[in-house]
Write a protein that holds these residues in place. Structure first.
Motif, PDB file in Angstrom:
ATOM      1  N   GLY A 250      59.568  26.956 -44.537  1.00  7.24           N
ATOM      2  CA  GLY A 250      59.853  25.594 -44.981  1.00  7.24           C
ATOM      3  C   GLY A 250      58.575  24.848 -45.343  1.00  7.24           C
ATOM      4  O   GLY A 250      58.501  24.177 -46.390  1.00  7.24           O
TER       5      GLY A 250
ATOM      6  N   THR B 166      57.245  26.201 -48.612  1.00  5.94           N
ATOM      7  CA  THR B 166      57.984  25.671 -49.760  1.00  5.94           C
ATOM      8  C   THR B 166      57.448  24.296 -50.156  1.00  5.94           C
ATOM      9  O   THR B 166      57.214  24.013 -51.337  1.00  5.94           O
ATOM     10  CB  THR B 166      59.485  25.571 -49.438  1.00  5.94           C
ATOM     11  N   GLY B 167      57.222  23.458 -49.146  1.00  3.54           N
ATOM     12  CA  GLY B 167      56.655  22.137 -49.410  1.00  3.54           C
ATOM     13  C   GLY B 167      55.261  22.231 -50.007  1.00  3.54           C
ATOM     14  O   GLY B 167      54.898  21.461 -50.908  1.00  3.54           O
TER      15      GLY B 167
ATOM     16  N   THR C 238      57.522  28.229 -55.155  1.00  5.44           N
ATOM     17  CA  THR C 238      58.457  27.326 -54.477  1.00  5.44           C
ATOM     18  C   THR C 238      59.826  27.972 -54.329  1.00  5.44           C
ATOM     19  O   THR C 238      60.431  27.944 -53.248  1.00  5.44           O
ATOM     20  CB  THR C 238      58.587  26.002 -55.269  1.00  5.44           C
TER      21      THR C 238
ATOM     22  N   LEU D  71      61.722  29.958 -39.983  1.00  3.88           N
ATOM     23  CA  LEU D  71      62.236  28.875 -40.834  1.00  3.88           C
ATOM     24  C   LEU D  71      61.197  27.767 -40.993  1.00  3.88           C
ATOM     25  O   LEU D  71      61.012  27.223 -42.092  1.00  3.88           O
ATOM     26  CB  LEU D  71      63.529  28.307 -40.249  1.00  3.88           C
ATOM     27  N   LEU D  72      60.531  27.426 -39.905  1.00  2.00           N
ATOM     28  CA  LEU D  72      59.482  26.408 -39.963  1.00  2.00           C
ATOM     29  C   LEU D  72      58.352  26.852 -40.895  1.00  2.00           C
ATOM     30  O   LEU D  72      57.893  26.084 -41.751  1.00  2.00           O
ATOM     31  CB  LEU D  72      58.939  26.127 -38.560  1.00  2.00           C
TER      32      LEU D  72
ATOM     33  N   ALA E 181      63.366  31.462 -46.776  1.00  2.00           N
ATOM     34  CA  ALA E 181      63.901  30.654 -45.683  1.00  2.00           C
ATOM     35  C   ALA E 181      65.420  30.793 -45.590  1.00  2.00           C
ATOM     36  O   ALA E 181      65.989  30.860 -44.495  1.00  2.00           O
ATOM     37  CB  ALA E 181      63.516  29.190 -45.881  1.00  2.00           C
ATOM     38  N   THR E 182      66.083  30.851 -46.728  1.00  2.00           N
ATOM     39  CA  THR E 182      67.545  31.003 -46.746  1.00  2.00           C
ATOM     40  C   THR E 182      67.968  32.330 -46.138  1.00  2.00           C
ATOM     41  O   THR E 182      68.925  32.399 -45.354  1.00  2.00           O
ATOM     42  CB  THR E 182      68.072  30.902 -48.191  1.00  2.00           C
TER      43      THR E 182
ATOM     44  N   ALA F 201      61.634  29.246 -50.733  1.00  2.00           N
ATOM     45  CA  ALA F 201      62.936  28.662 -50.394  1.00  2.00           C
ATOM     46  C   ALA F 201      63.983  29.758 -50.185  1.00  2.00           C
ATOM     47  O   ALA F 201      64.800  29.684 -49.256  1.00  2.00           O
ATOM     48  CB  ALA F 201      63.383  27.706 -51.498  1.00  2.00           C
TER      49      ALA F 201
END
Length: 459
Positions: A105, A108-109, A212, A101-102, A219-220, A216
């Motif tokens: 994430g 994505t940023g 992006t 997840l990290l 991560a979901t 995302a």
């Protein structure tokens, strides 16, 4: 009576009940884990491939420099290297799910920041964004080790290679989708013609918007479906995967420990330094990635100078990425059947062949460059799959997350060095000089590694 019953039950207890106790409960959980990781790899593959296919071209258009174009690829690799140890540390303390997840994430940023950089016409901001973008690569690499947490030793290489293979779909589709996104949304997300060069259109942020969304979604998928956490499940005293994954001596990652990343790095290096097999595996992984990143990152720029369109560049990169991932299950099977060392040397031969093929290819010869980059991808696949499986086999259970973090750090550092050298060589000389330099490096490393391979305890 104790001397008689000791030898007889023990061998049968070690061989007969183990598959029932370990495999039966672990199989549904491992299947769910692999299915989740496969879905994640498809999505993250779209994100990574979309970015790496266009970032050098965008940077070249914004800066007017081929060296800067190479710097964006290098920045992504450096970002992956920087985040490798923190991701391994999070996995060791809290499990695979928080770690992945990290990683996704941050990616994505990074993709979102890259979108802003293109819209502002700022190549320095794009280089910074690609640092965060590299976290997507690091998370994807960590996923291959997550596939081994609940795997039995007999299936470890194959399970790892299935997750590596899953990246094929997203990675092949990604550059093509980037071209589609550029055509569909490009007019609304494109800079002015002042940033166009060589008669091409100005760069667009559309591929980074696609990346992006892909990161995302990855991560979901991890947050919702990677349950139970495979690393934590493998450590549970009653966990079915503990025996199968841990090999001799326990769980694959060992018990969670609150150690600094420096201590983790030292612990990982101590294990690798003590094992010729681990050193051979790590060296093969690093060399494969260094050569692959160096040649691949500069191929879009070389083709752009030859007048290739973004669509053609995307197809060549898609073919390259197919070579990297599509046959990875076959590579894993061959590594188990023929031995890791043979597959590693076959990978070296493929890397050498790739460098020779592309060395004399002009930028407009997309067919020859495609052949060379497919060979490059196959060589990388042999190094990564066989090297990673060999590294897991050579590592005691409690040390695995530390060694895995070290492996990804070293791999991405090698890639960063390859990208930096590639940009410098292209700036001062030519793409052909870069390819011949890669060929010489592969030959030298193969000669140096030969005694190490003979001393290593290979299967």
């Amino acid at each position: 009576m104790s001397t008689e019953s000791s030898p007889a039950p023990d061998p049968s207890a070690a061989r007969e009940p183990a598959p029932v106790a370990v495999d039966a409960p672990a199989l549904p959980t491992q299947r769910r884990t692999l299915t989740t990781l496969v879905a994640t790899q498809v999505l993250s593959g779209v994100g990574v491939a979309s970015g790496i296919a266009v970032a050098p071209l965008v940077a070249s258009a914004l800066s007017g420099s081929d060296a800067i174009a190479g710097l964006t690829s290098t920045s992504g690799v450096v970002g992956a290297a920087l985040v490798a140890l923190p991701l391994a540390q999070v996995a060791g303390r809290r499990g695979r799910r928080p770690s992945l997840l990290l990683g996704f994430g941050l990616a994505t940023g990074g993709a979102l920041l890259a979108t802003v950089a293109v819209l502002l016409g700022s190549w320095p901001l794009l280089v910074v964004a690609m640092l965060l973008f590299g976290s997507g690569t690091a998370a994807g690499l960590a996923s291959r080790f997550a596939a081994t947490d609940l795997a039995t030793p007999q299936r470890r290489a194959r399970d790892l290679s299935v997750v590596v293979w899953a990246t094929t779909v997203g990675s092949v589709v990604g550059p093509t989708l980037a071209g589609v996104a550029d055509r569909v949304a490009g007019p609304a997300l494109r800079l002015g013609d002042a940033h166009a060069e060589h008669g091409s259109t100005a760069p667009s942020a559309a591929p980074f918007v696609l990346a992006t969304l892909a990161f995302a979604l990855a991560a979901t998928v991890v947050a919702v479906w990677l349950r139970p956490d495979p690393l934590l499940a493998s450590r549970a005293p009653s966990g079915a995967g503990a025996v199968g994954a841990g090999g001799a001596g326990g769980a694959p990652g060992g018990a969670p420990g609150h150690v600094s990343w420096r201590d983790g790095l030292r612990a990982g290096w101590a294990v690798v330094a003590a094992s010729p097999t681990a050193r051979l595996a790590l060296g093969a992984i690093v060399l494969s990635h260094l050569v692959m990143v160096g040649l691949m990152s500069m191929t879009p720029v070389h083709m752009n100078h030859g007048g290739a369109t973004l669509q053609v560049v995307g197809l060549v990169i898609s073919a390259h990425i197919a070579g990297m991932y599509a046959l990875s299950p076959v590579v894993g099977w061959l590594a188990d059947r023929l031995g890791h060392a043979r597959v590693l040397y076959a990978g070296g031969a493929l890397l050498l062949a790739a460098a020779v093929v592309v060395a004399g290819a002009p930028g407009e010869d997309s067919a020859r460059l495609t052949v060379g980059l497919v060979l490059l991808g196959l060589g990388w696949s042999c190094g990564l799959v066989a090297g990673s499986a060999l590294l897991v086999d050579a590592t005691p259970g409690p040390s695995r997350t530390a060694v895995q973090g070290l492996s990804d750090l070293a791999m991405n550092t090698g890639g960063a060095v390859g990208g930096i050298l590639a940009g410098a060589i292209i700036g001062f000389s030519s793409y052909g000089a870069l390819a011949w330099g890669a060929a010489v490096l592969v030959v030298v490393c193969a000669v140096v590694a030969a005694p190490l391979a003979r001393r290593a305890a290979l299967r």
